[in-house]
Design an enzyme around this catalytic site. Structure first.
Site, PDB file in Angstrom:
ATOM      1  N   SER A  57      -9.264   2.302   2.887  1.00 14.54           N
ATOM      2  CA  SER A  57      -8.345   2.967   2.379  1.00 14.54           C
ATOM      3  C   SER A  57      -7.665   2.130   1.097  1.00 14.54           C
ATOM      4  O   SER A  57      -7.143   2.855   0.560  1.00 14.54           O
ATOM      5  CB  SER A  57      -8.021   4.128   2.876  1.00 14.54           C
ATOM      6  OG  SER A  57      -6.768   3.226   4.089  1.00 14.54           O
TER       7      SER A  57
ATOM      8  N   LYS B  27       0.827  -0.892   0.166  1.00 12.14           N
ATOM      9  CA  LYS B  27      -0.211   0.027   0.006  1.00 12.14           C
ATOM     10  C   LYS B  27       0.928   1.122   0.104  1.00 12.14           C
ATOM     11  O   LYS B  27       1.804   1.601   0.871  1.00 12.14           O
ATOM     12  CB  LYS B  27      -1.106   0.279   0.767  1.00 12.14           C
ATOM     13  CG  LYS B  27      -1.918   0.941   1.403  1.00 12.14           C
ATOM     14  CD  LYS B  27      -3.015   1.034   2.688  1.00 12.14           C
ATOM     15  CE  LYS B  27      -3.912   2.516   2.716  1.00 12.14           C
ATOM     16  NZ  LYS B  27      -4.654   2.262   3.829  1.00 12.14           N
TER      17      LYS B  27
ATOM     18  N   SER C 144     -10.480  -0.035   6.673  1.00 14.15           N
ATOM     19  CA  SER C 144      -9.365  -0.363   5.833  1.00 14.15           C
ATOM     20  C   SER C 144      -8.979  -1.477   5.060  1.00 14.15           C
ATOM     21  O   SER C 144      -8.788  -1.387   4.018  1.00 14.15           O
ATOM     22  CB  SER C 144      -8.500   1.095   5.263  1.00 14.15           C
ATOM     23  OG  SER C 144      -9.490   2.375   5.802  1.00 14.15           O
TER      24      SER C 144
END
Length: 444
Positions: free
Chosen positions: A148, A79, A172
């Protein structure tokens, strides 16, 4: 051989045996990305040459007879709020475009030491908050992939990478994994070090894997876990044997407590019906458990701790680049500045109080069964979905995992979430495997 459809464990074993090279596996995944990512948008940074150079080095290492790591040659996505010294980390915001860290995050160091190929950086929403990214749901591009960790979930679901690293402060990891039909595992808070990762709220932020199976999630989590002096939430302790435990047979048939939570009314009617059917299938192995009314305090407490963290840790973005940030993020930072010290400390106190109440539940049940999201992914690219079924577990620091066991009226996946007591991650993974096998066998 289609190496992109194989599990991370299968790839690991084939690479260790010499059935395939790291170069072949990496090239297969890069080709897959080249074929389909234009319609998904899961990657924030990808350099094929650099990925192949990593794979070539790992192949030479194996050929030399040197010891290889537990992830030797297996590709992983990271990420884009987690620092990588050899790739940009741009945090999902144009104000950090081109940002190049000088060092790896602690978790990236562990991945490299394990022999993983860091394939690239997966898309995150802006500073890992709620403003949607450009990533689309691989099952239907008209629907959100969640956030996210949108890129990590979408990339895994679309077979662009066998597993990826995500983070969770509210929902997330679990929510995008549910929307994209994969496994998302949020470990116990403090199990995986966060040094070198964007800090939103220190008391909440958690790193975890997104994968296509519980075993793959266990493999990645086992490699990433561990003490780091740069993260005081971690403590020195013997590493948990997550994969071995996850793959083992439970000594007794697990018992589940079905918890609707005080937010059950936010669940879509079709999801409520699906959970009714699931609990019927489980029969005596699952009881409905009502949490005391005091647990309703977890949502405002989570919000208070989160926005206070935003004000402290992300406030400098608002001060320097306010008009370039999303309205959602600016408002959260401003809200955090209004929280008094008394209210912040009182909110933090709820964590231990409510976990004591959960301990009573876990004395009787192996895990809590609860929704991962209110329903399937919304057909709305202006939202990442509602984290209402995730925030409490993020606040309490408990491990949670979502399993792709349901489908909604549009044929999109819906996750079933299991929650365990703090520190009992391996047993939760074992229970998750048991539940997945039991439900899928019943369906067959």
């Amino acid at each position: 051989m289609d190496w992109t459809s194989r599990s991370a464990l299968d790839l690991r074993d084939a690479l260790a045996r010499g059935d395939v090279s790291a170069v072949e596996v990496t090239r297969a995944h890069l080709d897959r990305i080249g074929e389909i990512d234009s319609g998904v948008g899961a990657w924030a940074f990808l350099d094929s040459g650099h990925a192949m150079a990593q794979a070539e080095r790992l192949d030479k290492l194996r050929q030399s007879g040197a010891d290889i790591g537990p992830l030797h040659g297996v590709p992983v996505g990271v990420k884009d709020i987690i620092d990588t010294k050899d790739m940009p980390t741009q945090n999902g915001t144009p104000v950090d475009a081109g940002r190049q860290p000088k060092t790896d995050a602690a978790v990236v160091t562990r991945l490299r030491q394990a022999g993983a190929v860091i394939l690239g950086k997966t898309v995150t929403t802006e500073l890992a908050f709620t403003a949607p990214s450009a990533t689309l749901n691989p099952h239907n591009p008209a629907h959100t992939p969640g956030g996210s960790s949108s890129g990590s979930a979408a990339a895994v679901a679309a077979n662009m990478v066998p597993f990826a690293v995500g983070t969770q402060t509210g929902g997330s990891i679990v929510r995008p994994a549910s929307f994209c039909g994969v496994v998302g595992f949020k470990p116990t808070h403090g199990l995986i070090a966060r040094s070198g990762c964007v800090v939103q709220a220190f008391e909440l932020d958690t790193i975890g894997p997104i994968a296509r199976s519980v075993d793959d999630a266990a493999l990645l989590a086992e490699v990433m876990q561990g003490y780091d002096p740069g993260d005081e939430a971690t403590v020195p302790r013997a590493p948990s044997r997550m994969l071995a435990t996850a793959r083992s047979k439970p000594p007794v048939i697990p018992s589940l407590g079905f918890v609707k939570t005080p937010k059950w009314g936010d669940a879509e009617p079709y999801l409520q019906e699906a959970f009714g059917e699931l609990t019927e299938v489980l029969g005596d192995l699952c009881d409905e458990v009502a949490l005391p009314d005091v647990f309703a305090n977890s949502w405002p407490a989570h919000r208070t701790v989160m926005v206070t963290g935003f004000a402290r840790n992300l406030g400098h973005y608002e001060e320097r680049f306010g008009d370039q940030l999303s309205e959602q993020l600016r408002h959260a930072i401003v809200e955090g500045r209004t929280v008094s010290a008394v209210d912040y400390l009182a909110a933090r106190d709820w964590c231990d109080v409510l976990n004591q109440g959960l301990d009573e539940v876990f004395e009787r049940y192996d895990a809590i069964l609860t929704p991962a999201a209110p329903g399937e992914a919304p057909a709305d690219l202006n939202t990442t979905g509602n984290p209402v079924f995730n925030a409490m577990w993020s606040f309490l620091g408990t491990p949670a995992i979502t399993l792709p066991l349901m489908a909604g009226p549009n044929g999109l996946p819906m996750g079933v979430q299991l929650v365990g007591p703090r520190g009992d991650d391996a047993r939760l993974l074992r229970t998750a495997n048991w539940l997945y096998d039991r439900i899928m066998t019943d369906e067959d």
